[in-house]
Every structure is written in structure tokens, then in C-alpha cells.
Write an enzyme that holds these catalytic residues in place. Structure first.
Site, PDB file in Angstrom:
ATOM      1  N   ASP A 163      -8.040  -3.745  -1.625  1.00 28.88           N
ATOM      2  CA  ASP A 163      -9.196  -2.977  -2.106  1.00 28.88           C
ATOM      3  C   ASP A 163      -8.780  -1.685  -2.793  1.00 28.88           C
ATOM      4  OD1 ASP A 163      -9.538  -0.728   0.348  1.00 28.88           O
ATOM      5  OD2 ASP A 163      -8.620  -2.619   0.929  1.00 28.88           O
ATOM      6  N   LYS A 209     -11.250  -9.279   5.036  1.00 23.50           N
ATOM      7  CA  LYS A 209     -11.828  -7.956   5.240  1.00 23.50           C
ATOM      8  C   LYS A 209     -12.472  -7.489   3.933  1.00 23.50           C
ATOM      9  CE  LYS A 209     -10.843  -3.216   6.430  1.00 23.50           C
ATOM     10  NZ  LYS A 209      -9.783  -2.202   6.450  1.00 23.50           N
ATOM     11  N   TYR A 215       0.817  -1.219   0.000  1.00 29.33           N
ATOM     12  CA  TYR A 215       0.000   0.000   0.000  1.00 29.33           C
ATOM     13  C   TYR A 215       0.850   1.267   0.000  1.00 29.33           C
ATOM     14  CZ  TYR A 215      -3.093   3.699   1.559  1.00 29.33           C
ATOM     15  OH  TYR A 215      -3.769   4.884   1.655  1.00 29.33           O
TER      16      TYR A 215
END
Length: 529
Positions: free
Chosen positions: A299, A371, A264
Site C-alpha cells: 500500500d 490486508k 518497505y
């Protein structure tokens, strides 16, 4: 050979994991042969250094900067620091840091003496022992208050910028049904190469992650846990330039989950890839020790890349995150691997495609608390449409047996949510989960969903082969994930990376690598499916 509702070819699944390990192994070797300023600072934080100078710069930063300037990072800073501590008769690391910042301490390289090493190991062990006690404390509180009755856990974000405003909002959210409270960090904190000190009341679109803010929120949620009769978990963020330090502080203050993704910071904050992977390994070792569940950020790829075309990159990243996590000591119950409901709702059969992707993740990682992230990219500002889309997201979570479900907001992309917005969003989640119950037990996918899942898995295997041939760092530099190009010789924080010398010594890494003095049974998880 196949198993599960999707009838995935288990030979293909095994091939995917083998290829992910092959792609990740050189990066682990890189992490084992380098250190960073944040790894060294995290070690000294475990050893007990605290506080900040009048300008707000932590004493641990001032101390490591002086050691680096005088002798470099390659041998590690703990040896020189404790050598100076024992030779000069100092008893306090913070006082030593203050004197070093004033220019009155001289550090020397080379191996530390026996007395200095013993003192360093004792101090770091004390920090790890506190993490062990906090983990045991969590397990006692889970037994006392209980876990949420339903699955998935309901995960809700709070972020005002003011920790004293966050607390009542978080407590209200827990009383309204949230099982996990996530305190988003202030915008840009991931790019600060220091951890702010103390309680903070000013933040932009989030609240600063500090040890005192962690302590305050954890204590408040403990009070609420007693009221609601279930243990309410607390989440924060360990990404960024201070990933190892924030991980250590989270362990010391009994946080339960941490955002900790392998890529990330590289992709979305332009942090140097080598810095990130070195910091990530140490931080995940701390999370393993602390019994913290990590949440990964796949995501985010789908907010920049197309959610259909790039679905296989999410699967690849999940497999890489799994490999890196296991190598660092995390167990399956700690792997909150990320995925998201981000297909354009105008695409025909979009819901069926979402089910295929969600069920693929569920069957690839059957023991992980996945998640599941709500729609954000295609929220238009129409709150009625947004609430309906969030309802479909919640239904997909129920149908595919997700472990952690983030509450979607109908006001996404419009305003920072009000408490009333959160209440409506929680009503949406609770209605769907109560009405659907264990619908995933009855859901049997047809040929369309099985075929789509198989295609994504095949594409993931193809990409993993390419990454193995190309090298993961090169693949990241070429824009493989989230269409971001991040070369390994660029990015923020590169100047804080150093190759380890032959005599490199870090007692925290030694203890974490060997699993010494763990003090806990790793089977005591308190986890979630």
C-alpha cells in the site's frame, strides 16, 4: 484456460509466479550467504540474554559489538560467545555481556568446541520451545474465546506514545468492535539499531516496540478477549534495522501479526537492501515458527506513485512477497499481502478501478488473508468527504472478500484520531459490513473490471520479466517500486552486514532451516480467509 470471477488466464498466472521465483531466488541465495548484527543478536536473544546497560543500550548489542570487533561477524557470534561462556565457567549470558563490555573477556574465532556447541544449541532450543508454547497457547485461547464472526477482520491502529495510555484505548477499541489492534511504533524506531528495553511512556506518533510493551498489551487484550467473547489479535512492526530481534520478541510474547514487508524498509527508510533481505528471511522464519500472520506494505507504493499507473508494481511486489514468504516457511494463511484504496477519487470510474485491483489480489491469492488499506493520499481534511470515501473503501472490501480491513479515519491528514473519531470510523465499517453481508457472493464483475484486472496482470508479467533480466537489486536501485531509488551498495545498516565464512555457524538458523523440534502441527493455523 481461466477461472474465477475475473476469468484470469491461469497460464499467465503461472508464468507470473514462475518469474517471481526466478527474480527472488538470487536474493534468497544472497540472504543464505550473509549475516547481520541483528540476526546474530536475535539468536542470542533466543538463547536468553536480556537487559540493558545504564545508558539503555541492550546487553546483546554490547556483546555482539565486542565479538565483532575482536573476531568479526563472518563466522557467527554464537560459537565465540558460548566458547567463552563454557571456558570461563560463566553460566549467564547477560553477565558475560557485562564483562565483555568492561573489556574483561577475550573471544576467539574458529570452530567452537563440542561442549560450547551443545550449550548453545540447548539455549537456543529453549527459546524456540517458548515460542512453540506461546503458539499453542494462542490456539487454545482461540478455541476458548472464538474468532470474530464476520470477515474481514476489523483492524484498528492505536498509538499514543505511552504504552499505559495505549492499553485502555486498545481495550476500548476492541469492545467497540475491533478484531485486531495494531500498535504503531514511534517515528524513527525502524532506524534504531537496537531494541529499547522495558515499558516506555515517550514516543512520537507511536509507541516504542519493546518486549515489555508487547507483554503488557498482550496481557491486556487477553483480559478483553474474555469480556468480548472473541480472541483479539495484536499487531506490531518487524521492519527496520532490528527486524529479526523484534520478530523473536514478538514470538516470545505471543503477538499474532507483524508488519513484515520485503522492501518497505529499503524504499521508505533507506535501509540497505542486502541488510533488509538477510534480516527479512530470518525474521520470517521466526514468524513461521510462531504462527504469526505477516502484513506486507505494498500500500505504501501508492502513496508515492500513481495508484493507476503503478498498480502492476503492487502485484509484482505481492508475488515476490509470496515467494520470499513460502521460501522462509510461511504458509498461505499467514500471508497478509497488502494493497490499498488510493486511486484519486476525481478519476472517472475510480471505484470500478479499485474493485478491479482488489479483486485481482483476491483471486491471485485465494487462501491468503489479504490486508486492505484505506485511503490516505487523497484525504483532504474534509471529514464528511473522508467518511464517505472510507465508506466506499469498506464497500470495496465487502464486495471483493478481503481478509483484514484496516479502519480508515475521517480525520486522516488532519489530527491524530481521538477515541470519538475511532468510534465513528468503526460505526462506518460495521454498518457497511452488516448491510453488505456476503455481498461478494452476489457480485459479478463486468467487462470493464475484468479487462482492467487482466491488463494489470499482463503489465506485472512484463515487469517481472524485466526484473529477471535486470536483477531485483538493480531494479530496486532504478526506482521500480514506489519511485524510490535505493542502490544495493548504499543505505543505512550496510556496516552491519557480513558475508558468511566457510565455517559460519548459527544454531538458530540450523534449527529453523531444518524445521527441527517444531513441536506443532503446521496445519493448526487459526487463520483467516
Amino acid at each position: 484456460m481461466s477461472s474465477g470471477k475475473l476469468r484470469l488466464d491461469q497460464r499467465t498466472v503461472k508464468t507470473a509466479r514462475r518469474l517471481a521465483a526466478a527474480a527472488g531466488r538470487p536474493v534468497v541465495d544472497l540472504a543464505r550467504s550473509h549475516t547481520t548484527v541483528s540476526v546474530e543478536r536475535a539468536t542470542l536473544r533466543l538463547a536468553g540474554i536480556t537487559g540493558a546497560d545504564p545508558d539503555g543500550i541492550p546487553w546483546v548489542n554490547r556483546l555482539v559489538d565486542v565479538v565483532r570487533d575482536q573476531v568479526g561477524l563472518g563466522g557467527g557470534v554464537t560459537g565465540p560467545v558460548f566458547q567463552a561462556l563454557t571456558e570461563d565457567g560463566h553460566q549467564d549470558l547477560t553477565l558475560l555481556a557485562q564483562k565483555a563490555a568492561a573489556g574483561s573477556v577475550t573471544f576467539r574465532g574458529g570452530p567452537a568446541g563440542t561442549v560450547a556447541k551443545r550449550a548453545a544449541v540447548k539455549a537456543v532450543k529453549a527459546g524456540l520451545a517458548r515460542i512453540d508454547r506461546r503458539r499453542a497457547e494462542r490456539e487454545r485461547l482461540v478455541r476458548r474465546h472464538g474468532d470474530p464472526r464476520q470477515r474481514p477482520w476489523i483492524y484498528l491502529i492505536v498509538a499514543t506514545g505511552d504504552i499505559y495510555e495505549d492499553i485502555p484505548q486498545a481495550q476500548a477499541a476492541a469492545r467497540a468492535g475491533a478484531d485486531v489492534i495494531a500498535v504503531i511504533r514511534s517515528t524513527g524506531q525502524s532506524l534504531l539499531d537496537y531494541v529499547p528495553e522495558g515499558a516506555t511512556r515517550e514516543g512520537f506518533a507511536g509507541t516504542y516496540a519493546t518486549q515489555e510493551n508487547f507483554r503488557l498489551m498482550r496481557a491486556a487484550l487477553d483480559d478483553t478477549s474474555k469480556q468480548v467473547g472473541r480472541y483479539v489479535r495484536l499487531t506490531n512492526y518487524a521492519s527496520g534495522l532490528c527486524m529479526p530481534e523484534i520478530a523473536a520478541l514478538a514470538g516470545l510474547e505471543r503477538l499474532d501479526m507483524m508488519l513484515n514487508d520485503s522492501m518497505y524498509g529499503i524504499l521508505f527508510r533507506d535501509i540497505n537492501p542486502i541488510r533488509t533481505f538477510v534480516d527479512q528471511r530470518f525474521s520470517r522464519q521466526i514468524h513461521a515458527r510462531a504462527g504469526i500472520i505477516i502484513n506486507t506494505g505494498e500500500d505504501n507504493y501508492l502513496t508515492t506513485a500513481d495508484a493507476v499507473d503503478a498498480a502492476h508494481t503492487v502485484t509484482v511486489s505481492q508475488l515476490l512477497n509470496e515467494y520470499f514468504a513460502h521460501e522462509a516457511g510461511l504458509e498461505d494463511w499467514q500471508l497478509g499481502l497488502g494493497h490499498a484504496f488510493e486511486i484519486n477519487p476525481e478519476v472517472p470510474e475510480s471505484f470500478r478501478l479499485e474493485l478491479a485491483h482488489a479483486l485481482l489480489a483476491r483471486e491471485l491469492f485465494p487462501d491468503a488473508p489479504l490486508k486492505w488499506m484505506p485511503p490516505t493520499k487523497h484525504m483532504t481534511g474534509d471529514v464528511f468527504r473522508g467518511n464517505l470515501l472510507d465508506g466506499f473503501f469498506n464497500l470495496a472490501g465487502a464486495l471483493t472478500g478481503q481478509g483484514i480491513l484496516l479502519v480508515g479515519m475521517m480525520t486522516e491528514a488532519v489530527v491524530t484520531p481521538w477515541l470519538s473519531d475511532r468510534d465513528i470510523a468503526l460505526q462506518n465499517v460495521k454498518y457497511v459490513l452488516n448491510a453488505a453481508g456476503n455481498l461478494h457472493e452476489d457480485f459479478t464483475p463486468g467487462a470493464f473490471i475484468r479487462g482492467r484486472a487482466g491488463t494489470v496482470l499482463d503489465e506485472a508479467v512484463t515487469l517481472l520479466r524485466q526484473i529477471g533480466e535486470q536483477g531485483l537489486l538493480e531494479a530496486i536501485g532504478a526506482g521500480t517500486f514506489g519511485i524510490m531509488r535505493r542502490p544495493a551498495d548504499r543505505g543505512k545498516g550496510l556496516d552491519g552486514v557480513a558475508a558468511r565464512d566457510a565455517g559460519y555457524w548459527n544454531p538458530a538458523i540450523d534449527l529453523l532451516d531444518r524445521g527441527l523440534d517444531r513441536g506443532l502441527d503446521r496445519g493448526m493455523d487459526g487463520g483467516v480467509r
